[in-house]
Design a protein around this motif. Structure first.
Motif, short mmCIF file in Angstrom:
data_model
loop_
_atom_site.label_atom_id
_atom_site.label_comp_id
_atom_site.label_asym_id
_atom_site.label_seq_id
_atom_site.Cartn_x
_atom_site.Cartn_y
_atom_site.Cartn_z
N VAL A 35 -31.67 26.48 -14.13
CA VAL A 35 -31.39 25.85 -12.84
C VAL A 35 -32.67 25.48 -12.08
O VAL A 35 -32.64 24.59 -11.22
CB VAL A 35 -30.53 26.76 -11.93
N MET A 54 -26.53 16.79 -18.40
CA MET A 54 -26.49 18.25 -18.36
C MET A 54 -25.04 18.69 -18.25
O MET A 54 -24.39 18.45 -17.22
CB MET A 54 -27.24 18.77 -17.13
N VAL A 55 -24.55 19.32 -19.28
CA VAL A 55 -23.19 19.87 -19.29
C VAL A 55 -23.31 21.24 -19.89
O VAL A 55 -23.79 21.39 -21.02
CB VAL A 55 -22.24 18.98 -20.13
N HIS A 56 -22.94 22.27 -19.14
CA HIS A 56 -23.10 23.61 -19.70
C HIS A 56 -21.89 24.51 -19.52
O HIS A 56 -22.02 25.72 -19.47
CB HIS A 56 -24.38 24.27 -19.17
N ALA A 57 -20.72 23.90 -19.43
CA ALA A 57 -19.50 24.70 -19.56
C ALA A 57 -19.19 24.83 -21.05
O ALA A 57 -19.25 23.84 -21.78
CB ALA A 57 -18.35 24.02 -18.85
N GLU A 59 -16.52 24.97 -22.42
CA GLU A 59 -15.36 24.14 -22.76
C GLU A 59 -15.75 22.70 -23.06
O GLU A 59 -14.95 21.93 -23.62
CB GLU A 59 -14.36 24.13 -21.60
N GLU A 60 -16.93 22.27 -22.63
CA GLU A 60 -17.30 20.86 -22.75
C GLU A 60 -18.61 20.61 -23.49
O GLU A 60 -18.88 19.48 -23.92
CB GLU A 60 -17.42 20.23 -21.35
N ASP A 63 -18.45 18.88 -26.96
CA ASP A 63 -18.06 17.46 -26.97
C ASP A 63 -19.25 16.56 -26.68
O ASP A 63 -19.40 15.50 -27.28
CB ASP A 63 -16.97 17.22 -25.93
N LEU A 64 -20.08 16.98 -25.74
CA LEU A 64 -21.23 16.16 -25.40
C LEU A 64 -22.31 16.25 -26.48
O LEU A 64 -22.89 15.22 -26.88
CB LEU A 64 -21.82 16.58 -24.05
N VAL A 78 -30.62 31.77 -18.52
CA VAL A 78 -29.39 31.90 -19.30
C VAL A 78 -28.52 33.05 -18.77
O VAL A 78 -29.02 34.08 -18.34
CB VAL A 78 -29.72 32.09 -20.80
N THR A 79 -27.23 32.80 -18.74
CA THR A 79 -26.24 33.84 -18.45
C THR A 79 -25.34 33.97 -19.68
O THR A 79 -25.47 33.20 -20.64
CB THR A 79 -25.37 33.43 -17.25
N ALA A 80 -24.43 34.93 -19.64
CA ALA A 80 -23.52 35.09 -20.77
C ALA A 80 -22.75 33.79 -21.02
O ALA A 80 -22.59 33.35 -22.16
CB ALA A 80 -22.57 36.25 -20.50
N GLU A 81 -22.28 33.16 -19.92
CA GLU A 81 -21.48 31.94 -20.09
C GLU A 81 -22.34 30.79 -20.61
O GLU A 81 -21.92 30.06 -21.49
CB GLU A 81 -20.85 31.55 -18.74
#
Lengths: 264, 264, 264
Positions: A35, A54-57, A59-60, A63-64, A78-81
């Motif tokens: 961040v 920048m896509v860091h879910a 779930e997505e 795809d990107l 970095v976090t666990a997610e």
């Protein structure tokens, strides 16, 4: 160090050609990054000619990554997610033939990211971009070799060679002279400016730029070389016109956008 | 207000000495802060001479806090996970003797962060940096005293003294003249510029700079004083050469890097 | 295109009046936005005269949204948790009569945010701000109409009209000439500069500025018009004095702060 066989700097024809190719293609560059530097990373990519995303879910991110020209995974915050997003993105990238870069920020003393970096390395990044102490930590497994974080790239060359042998990646070690290590030897990229160490994100943005060049350069070493040489020359030019790190950061973006691929 | 016994400004010898010490030590400053200001926070630390590190995974925040020179916890965009990282980091810092700063952004009307701020206060921060309404909210327990958020530091002096008595912290209240409150009285830091209120993160970065100075100054009041005085003089110089908030933010970083500790 | 009945640009009296009202009220503007642009978004709001606040914990987002002047939901780096915060904030805003803006970044190819955007649209945003391909994706339900992401606003006009009919929102399509679509027709906002596409966050910050103007303008079309016209003229002025995207981004903030509402 100035041996032309082992040194690359702007305006080497390969670097100029790869920058021209980057601008022509404007490759979609997927960055899973920290961040602190996400803004300057996007701006460095845009100024040079790439298209950041920048896509860091989790779930997505896959795809990107599968449709990107290159992928950067930077572990700075970095976090666990976000770690899960990195796993998903790397698997998707590898599955789709998209080359990727690992920037293992602060591996060694911090356990979660160190384990994650080792796990991700098994998916064969095209390039690992790091400083000397991070390379030592990655090669040694746990860090703790007692090398000062301010050590120059030379101190990490043996570790870099181990990492190259184990992963097949180009290992790019940042320093006063950047060292790009492959199985065939070491390429030096001189230049840059000490102010690059006085603004946050210069190294992280460089990792993203390597990912962008991977989309257009003939091979990972060329991609890493172009990114490092382009930042080095832009930094030199920005430094000469700056009063400090604030105006340097502004000038760096201006100079990246002004690099002329036609005059050479 | 200009009583030299209760006023400190650059180039007071203590401030100059503490800045020289900061630059010599380049203390590792761990910031758990909000996403809006993380970039400018890191850049302010780097420009002044400290070494920023942002790690906010609960799994890692304690490892870093324990080896840092100072820790900042800023609640600006706190989530449940980042709140847990703050708890872990504060416990580790306290356990290792690392001083820490609380910046309780927007406590009062927002319940989760207000409860968290009260919980963290029990771990005795060295400094609380806040604006007047945040100090009032912390001291009053729930805020809601009907004081305008734009109130000057004077309106929060009694609340600050309560907070000092309850926690032992130096309470630094930002305003046109910053007020640093201890059990012994109030120290005033004049200067600065109204443009500091027109760029995001100036106050948040100031909190981080207090954390950095805690690593090198003889006591928390000296650390808070140095950070506030250094930002105030850099802001004055940046303002005089700026056309608006954009160029002011750039100039602020330049001027922080150019403060001369040898000329005095 | 230069028909004065369907074109608005600075210094149109409505735009000047709405900017004067914004500066007088300094409306609290709640932004749930992506990490890449949160800093520049806050700085654009501050430079123009609004008061930004970023809170994106689901536990707190509703409390802030209910007391804000306007709310922005931008899906750029949405995660499951931030999506929940967006749901909470939108429900609270609607319940309290606070107008809100949806910026559906990258909907279409990415499934989680696309589903979320459709869900949020049922809560009737006052304005949807997007580029042409995002408007096409929203109207078509799944995107995938084969329209290039670089298509101009004209290519999305029919889709925008569908979206207006379905949601009641003003649909603002960014492009070389911005198109603001309502049931009554299309308003054009010319100007701006290509450099707006070379710095990250210009469009995202524009969405936040629409949310700020919603707090003070007589209706959503006026709010969208003022935000677009103000950014367009500031961008033109910044561009003429810039050497590239770095100095342009700095100048954009300066010029936003220098717009003179008294000279007209």
């Amino acid at each position: 160090m100035s041996d032309p066989r082992t040194t690359r700097a702007w305006p080497h024809p390969d670097v100029v050609a790869d920058l021209a190719a980057l601008r022509a293609a404007a490759p979609l560059t997927h960055c899973i990054t920290n961040v602190v530097v996400s803004n300057v990373t996007a701006n460095v990519l845009l100024a040079t000619g790439a298209s950041p995303a920048m896509v860091h879910a989790p779930e997505e991110a896959g795809d990107l990554a599968a449709v990107a020209g290159g992928l950067l995974v930077n572990l700075g915050t970095v976090t666990a997610e976000q770690g899960e997003a990195a796993r998903v993105a790397v698997r998707a990238a590898v599955g789709a033939g998209v080359p990727w870069v690992l920037d293992p920020v602060a591996v060694g003393p911090l356990p979660m990211r160190t384990a994650l970096a080792h796990e991700l390395l098994e998916h064969r990044p095209a390039v690992v971009r790091a400083n000397a102490s991070e390379v030592l930590a990655l090669a040694g497994g746990t860090g703790g070799r007692g090398v000062d974080a301010t050590s120059g790239p030379e101190a990490a060359l043996d570790a870099a060679r181990e990492l190259v042998a184990a992963t097949g990646a180009v290992v790019a070690i940042s320093g006063p002279v950047d060292h790009l290590v492959t199985a065939d030897g070491v390429l030096h990229v001189p230049g840059g400016d000490v102010l690059l160490t006085r603004v946050t994100g210069a190294g992280c943005a460089l990792g993203a730029l390597v990912a962008a060049f991977l989309a257009v350069a003939p091979d990972p070493l060329r991609a890493a070389t172009a990114a490092h040489a382009v930042v080095a020359v832009a930094a030199e030019r920005a430094s000469s016109a700056s009063r400090g790190p604030g105006s340097f950061a502004v000038g760096l973006l201006d100079e990246l956008s002004r690099l002329d691929t036609h005059a050479h």
